[in-house]
Design a protein around this motif. Structure first.
Motif, mmCIF file in Angstrom:
data_model
loop_
_atom_site.group_PDB
_atom_site.id
_atom_site.type_symbol
_atom_site.label_atom_id
_atom_site.label_comp_id
_atom_site.label_asym_id
_atom_site.label_seq_id
_atom_site.Cartn_x
_atom_site.Cartn_y
_atom_site.Cartn_z
ATOM 1 N N ILE A 29 1.022 -1.286 -0.113
ATOM 2 C CA ILE A 29 0.065 -0.065 -0.001
ATOM 3 C C ILE A 29 0.958 1.167 -0.189
ATOM 4 O O ILE A 29 0.502 2.345 -0.508
ATOM 5 C CB ILE A 29 -0.954 -0.032 1.235
ATOM 6 C CG1 ILE A 29 -1.804 1.243 1.007
ATOM 7 C CG2 ILE A 29 -0.282 0.130 2.575
ATOM 8 C CD1 ILE A 29 -2.891 1.112 -0.004
ATOM 9 N N HIS A 75 2.496 2.551 -3.524
ATOM 10 C CA HIS A 75 2.001 1.830 -4.609
ATOM 11 C C HIS A 75 2.199 2.334 -5.695
ATOM 12 O O HIS A 75 2.283 3.347 -6.163
ATOM 13 C CB HIS A 75 0.298 1.807 -4.230
ATOM 14 C CG HIS A 75 -0.363 0.497 -4.990
ATOM 15 N ND1 HIS A 75 -0.377 0.541 -6.387
ATOM 16 C CD2 HIS A 75 -0.906 -0.442 -4.587
ATOM 17 C CE1 HIS A 75 -0.906 -0.616 -6.882
ATOM 18 N NE2 HIS A 75 -1.391 -1.137 -5.749
ATOM 19 N N THR A 99 0.170 -4.178 3.232
ATOM 20 C CA THR A 99 -0.368 -4.493 1.885
ATOM 21 C C THR A 99 -1.747 -3.797 1.757
ATOM 22 O O THR A 99 -2.261 -3.080 2.627
ATOM 23 C CB THR A 99 -0.426 -5.733 1.806
ATOM 24 O OG1 THR A 99 -1.380 -6.458 2.722
ATOM 25 C CG2 THR A 99 0.820 -6.686 2.074
ATOM 26 N N VAL A 100 -2.133 -3.589 0.521
ATOM 27 C CA VAL A 100 -3.408 -3.141 0.253
ATOM 28 C C VAL A 100 -4.488 -3.911 1.067
ATOM 29 O O VAL A 100 -5.396 -3.178 1.588
ATOM 30 C CB VAL A 100 -3.794 -3.323 -1.338
ATOM 31 C CG1 VAL A 100 -5.208 -3.006 -1.560
ATOM 32 C CG2 VAL A 100 -2.844 -2.233 -1.975
ATOM 33 N N ALA A 147 -4.604 -2.790 4.671
ATOM 34 C CA ALA A 147 -4.933 -1.402 4.739
ATOM 35 C C ALA A 147 -6.674 -1.255 4.401
ATOM 36 O O ALA A 147 -7.295 -0.712 5.289
ATOM 37 C CB ALA A 147 -4.710 -0.418 3.696
ATOM 38 N N GLU A 148 -6.914 -2.196 3.709
ATOM 39 C CA GLU A 148 -8.681 -2.411 3.441
ATOM 40 C C GLU A 148 -9.328 -3.191 4.608
ATOM 41 O O GLU A 148 -10.238 -2.437 5.185
ATOM 42 C CB GLU A 148 -8.922 -3.269 2.205
ATOM 43 C CG GLU A 148 -10.440 -3.546 1.902
ATOM 44 C CD GLU A 148 -10.487 -4.731 0.967
ATOM 45 O OE1 GLU A 148 -11.683 -4.517 0.211
ATOM 46 O OE2 GLU A 148 -9.519 -5.579 0.685
ATOM 47 N N LEU A 201 -6.200 4.036 0.300
ATOM 48 C CA LEU A 201 -7.026 3.266 -0.806
ATOM 49 C C LEU A 201 -7.544 4.115 -1.752
ATOM 50 O O LEU A 201 -7.513 3.709 -3.058
ATOM 51 C CB LEU A 201 -7.886 2.624 0.112
ATOM 52 C CG LEU A 201 -7.334 1.314 1.017
ATOM 53 C CD1 LEU A 201 -8.811 0.954 1.865
ATOM 54 C CD2 LEU A 201 -6.624 0.153 0.141
ATOM 55 N N ASP A 254 -8.078 -1.148 -7.089
ATOM 56 C CA ASP A 254 -8.550 -0.966 -5.929
ATOM 57 C C ASP A 254 -9.592 -2.476 -5.553
ATOM 58 O O ASP A 254 -10.629 -2.594 -6.382
ATOM 59 C CB ASP A 254 -9.548 0.196 -5.922
ATOM 60 C CG ASP A 254 -10.232 0.752 -4.511
ATOM 61 O OD1 ASP A 254 -10.066 -0.287 -3.794
ATOM 62 O OD2 ASP A 254 -10.720 1.695 -4.502
#
Length: 768
Positions: free
Chosen positions: A169, A172, A199-200, A203-204, A254, A262
């Motif tokens: 993340i 990115h 990582t994404v 974060a999500e 994000l 995304d």
């Protein structure tokens, strides 16, 4: 040269392969080895007759496929890069060490980025040092440089959420540049240090409470005093004092991601499914429209990409189920005339129905969108399939009927493999890419059915007629090969790349910029002009080079023709270079007629006894065959193009025996003239051969060739052997006392066979 080429490949290439793989090859060693191999290939000649870049080319490009050591080494570097970017469970330990080294050696502009979030310079937007003056590990610097040179980048039409969530993340690489400003706040440091967000996906998960309504008794309150389950968990697990602020910062991170990257956004994966097996009928395949790359982060890298920017737009394709009432059947076919010739014409036919105004008859252009279009039956079949869906509404189910398994393979079973390997060394790549892109935007299923060609199938016969009509059109049609940016994918997937495939791709790029040799181009032009006049053909360059390699000629003769085609022998104006002494420059002039002694003069014009008598004997033997073509002394272009000879019956059937005889007599006689000239100049101090010597050597050459042909009919040679019937057709009517020979004279080695001796000239001096 062929033997030396194989030796360099087996020994120099093979023995250096392992050391280069494990240690790399220093640039100075690479340079010395390439030079040493080039000298060896040319038998230690002071100056290479043909540049090493030309010898690296493929046979059809006029080269000798000599091992290109620098290209081989770059292919090995790409294999190191492939292992480094392997993010699977078997990722090597050295790759993790390399991550740390690359993160530690960065330009000063990247010093503000915490080293703890520098995961990988290919997945993130921070830069690592790659200049020669940096302290970067040389092996890593070389690996990165090769990747940059050949366009390594993240590329794909769409990705599964598992891949999107695995991306880093922080910084990115596909995010909006403003993400670089989101690393230094208190909330960002908390995400890094306490929540360990890298990582994404992480974060999500952190941002989930503020982007969706969770199923819990106490809903999330948008402040740091919130007592919802998620906030309490973050406080207890990560010792976070302001969980809401961390959630907002995670959401903000994000929000810098485009839709394609995304995981919260709608993705093609949401609507993709396996092709429906139940709807298949016999000989029918279903086009697989899925575009999402699955796997892990190793699957997102592609190498040998083009210069165009990638698109972050994504195609969301919702397949309409279709039904029988809305199905459209379309038949396609291709046609090609004068295949392999410069006046070749290819045509595509698309048939929708009798009297249908959308039926298409397309003559393929020579170029489209700055892309050379190969004029072939396969290219025409691809174009027909590419154009098939144009007039059909996107919601209508399509059944494509074709007799081309080549087209079907590229649309079904071979699609993924070809796309993953980047269509390296595959003909018609741009047409295939365009065809697949057009099928992917069609919103209803597409079924591809194979039908037997020329078997009375109505649609196929009509499409074939349209394709044939296209080849007779006086003007070429325009061909649009434009692919929308969000459907264009270039390069090969690094994960599936092999060293051999990488070497092939590197050589393709190098050969594309290898300039034509003016001397070679001049002789190839002569071949085209003179074979057109003699045989009424217009061969392409690749056909000419392939004809020089015909197995009807001995290897040494094939090499001789290749050297002549490149004007590579040290004759004529080659001696007139200003760097040579006056004595050396005198060698450019023939001592017998005071003309420039170039290769054309030696083979067709020299007044010294030799070439004239050889061609006279060759002509007498040829005329004895009783062919429709009367003998004329061949010109240089005819000699080099001997393998192109075409003789046909009035019914247009090829006379294979006569064609083979022409190739052998013209090429072998020219080679004999060259050998005798070299002996005369080098060994005999320019003393001419006698007529008897010339006659005896020519007859010996022909008889030896007959014996070689007979030996090559043995079954032990398999596919490399020669058919007894072809040998008989070649020499029939030319043999001494032929009527007394047994029927099996070709294969019966106990029978003495040779040409008539009365071909010898009975006039003129017989000796010295």
């Amino acid at each position: 040269m062929e033997g030396r080429r194989l030796i360099t490949q087996m020994f120099a290439g093979g023995m250096s392969q392992y050391l280069t793989q494990v240690q790399g090859m220093p640039p100075e060693v690479e340079k010395r080895l390439a030079k040493r191999l080039s000298k060896y290939i040319w038998d230690e000649k002071e100056k290479n007759p043909v540049s090493k870049d030309a010898t690296y080319l493929k046979i059809k490009e006029g080269g000798r496929v000599v091992l290109d050591i620098p290209a081989r080494n770059e292919a090995i570097e790409l294999m190191w890069l492939k292992r480094y970017l392997n993010f699977g469970p078997d990722r090597p330990l050295w790759a993790k060490v390399a991550d740390s080294l690359l993160a530690a050696n960065t330009p000063r502009s990247e010093d503000h980025i915490p080293i703890t979030i520098k995961q990988n310079c290919f997945l993130q937007s921070w830069l690592t040092s790659s200049s020669a003056r940096s302290t970067q590990v040389p092996e890593l610097r070389r690996m990165i440089s090769v990747g940059q040179k050949y366009g390594l980048r993240i590329e794909g039409l769409a990705f599964t959420r598992s891949i999107l969530r695995a991306m880093p993340i922080w910084h990115h690489i596909q995010a909006d540049p403003r993400i670089r400003r989101l690393t230094n706040s208190q909330a960002s440091r908390c995400l890094m240090e306490k929540h360990k967000v890298l990582t994404v996906g992480q974060a999500e998960d952190i941002a989930a409470p503020v982007v969706s309504i969770t199923d819990q008794s106490t809903p999330h309150q948008r402040n740091d005093r919130c007592q919802c389950r998620d906030c309490q968990e973050l406080r207890q697990r990560d010792s976070c004092t302001h969980p809401h602020q961390c959630m907002l910062r995670a959401e903000e991170l994000l929000d810098t991601l485009p839709q394609k990257w995304d995981p919260r956004a709608e993705q093609p994966e949401d609507y993709e499914k396996e092709p429906d097996e139940d709807v298949r009928e016999e000989n029918t395949e279903v086009f697989d429209y899925r575009i999402s790359t699955n796997g892990d982060l190793s699957d997102i890298f592609r190498i040998f990409t083009d210069d165009a920017d990638t698109s972050n737009e994504v195609l969301i394709r919702k397949i309409a189920p279709g039904n029988e009432e809305s199905e459209k059947i379309v038949a396609t076919d291709g046609s090609c005339t004068n295949n392999g010739q410069e006046d070749v014409r290819a045509g595509a036919g698309v048939f929708y129905g009798h009297g249908d105004p959308t039926n298409q008859s397309i003559r393929l252009p020579k170029r489209a969108e700055n892309v050379k279009i190969i004029q072939s039956n396969q290219a025409a079949e691809l174009v027909a399939a590419m154009k098939a869906t144009e007039p059909i509404a996107k919601t209508v189910r399509v059944k494509l009927e074709t007799d081309s398994k080549y087209v079907i393979t590229h649309l079904t079973k071979g699609l993924r493999k070809m796309e993953d390997t980047g269509y390296i060394d595959v003909n018609n790549a741009e047409i295939i890419r365009t065809m697949i892109a057009r099928y992917r935007v069609h919103e209803a299923p597409i079924h591809v059915k194979w039908v037997k060609g020329h078997n009375g199938h109505e649609g196929n016969e009509e499409a074939d007629t349209l394709a044939g009509m296209a080849t007779t059109k006086l003007t070429e049609d325009q061909l649009d090969l434009t692919v929308p940016q969000n459907l264009r994918i270039t390069g090969a997937k690094l994960k599936v790349l092999t060293q051999r495939l990488a070497y092939t791709a590197i050589r393709q790029r190098k050969s594309a910029v290898t300039p034509d040799r003016p001397r070679t181009r001049s002789i190839i032009t002569q071949v085209k002009t003179q074979t057109r006049a003699l045989f009424d053909i217009s061969p392409t360059d690749s056909v000419i080079w392939a004809s020089i390699r015909t197995k009807d000629l001995e290897r040494k003769t094939r090499y001789f023709l290749w050297m002549v085609a490149n004007d590579a022998y040290m004759t004529g104006t080659h001696w007139q270079r200003t760097s040579y002494t006056a004595e050396a420059q005198e060698r450019a002039i023939c001592q017998h007629d005071q003309k420039v002694e170039d290769i054309a003069h030696i083979l067709t014009g020299c007044e010294s006894p030799g070439q004239e008598l050889v061609w006279e004997l060759t002509g007498k033997l040829w005329d004895k065959k009783g062919t429709a073509l009367s003998w004329e002394r061949p010109a240089l272009g005819t000699i080099v193009g001997a393998g192109l000879a075409v003789f046909k019956t009035p019914g247009r059937t090829r006379k294979m025996g006569e064609e083979r005889l022409w190739r052998i007599l013209v090429a072998e006689s020219a080679y004999l003239i060259w050998k005798m000239r070299c002996e005369r100049v080098i060994r005999k101090d320019n003393t001419p051969f006698t007529s008897r010597e010339i006659e005896n050597r020519w007859i010996h050459m022909v008889n030896e060739r007959i014996q070689l042909d007979r030996r090559m009919t043995s079954r032990k040679y398999g596919s490399k052997g020669v058919s007894p019937n072809l040998v008989r057709a070649t020499w029939q009517g030319l043999l001494m006392r032929e009527h007394t020979l047994p029927d099996d004279w070709v294969t019966n080695t106990g029978v003495l066979v040779g040409i008539e001796s009365d071909l010898r000239r009975r006039t003129g001096p017989r000796g010295r």
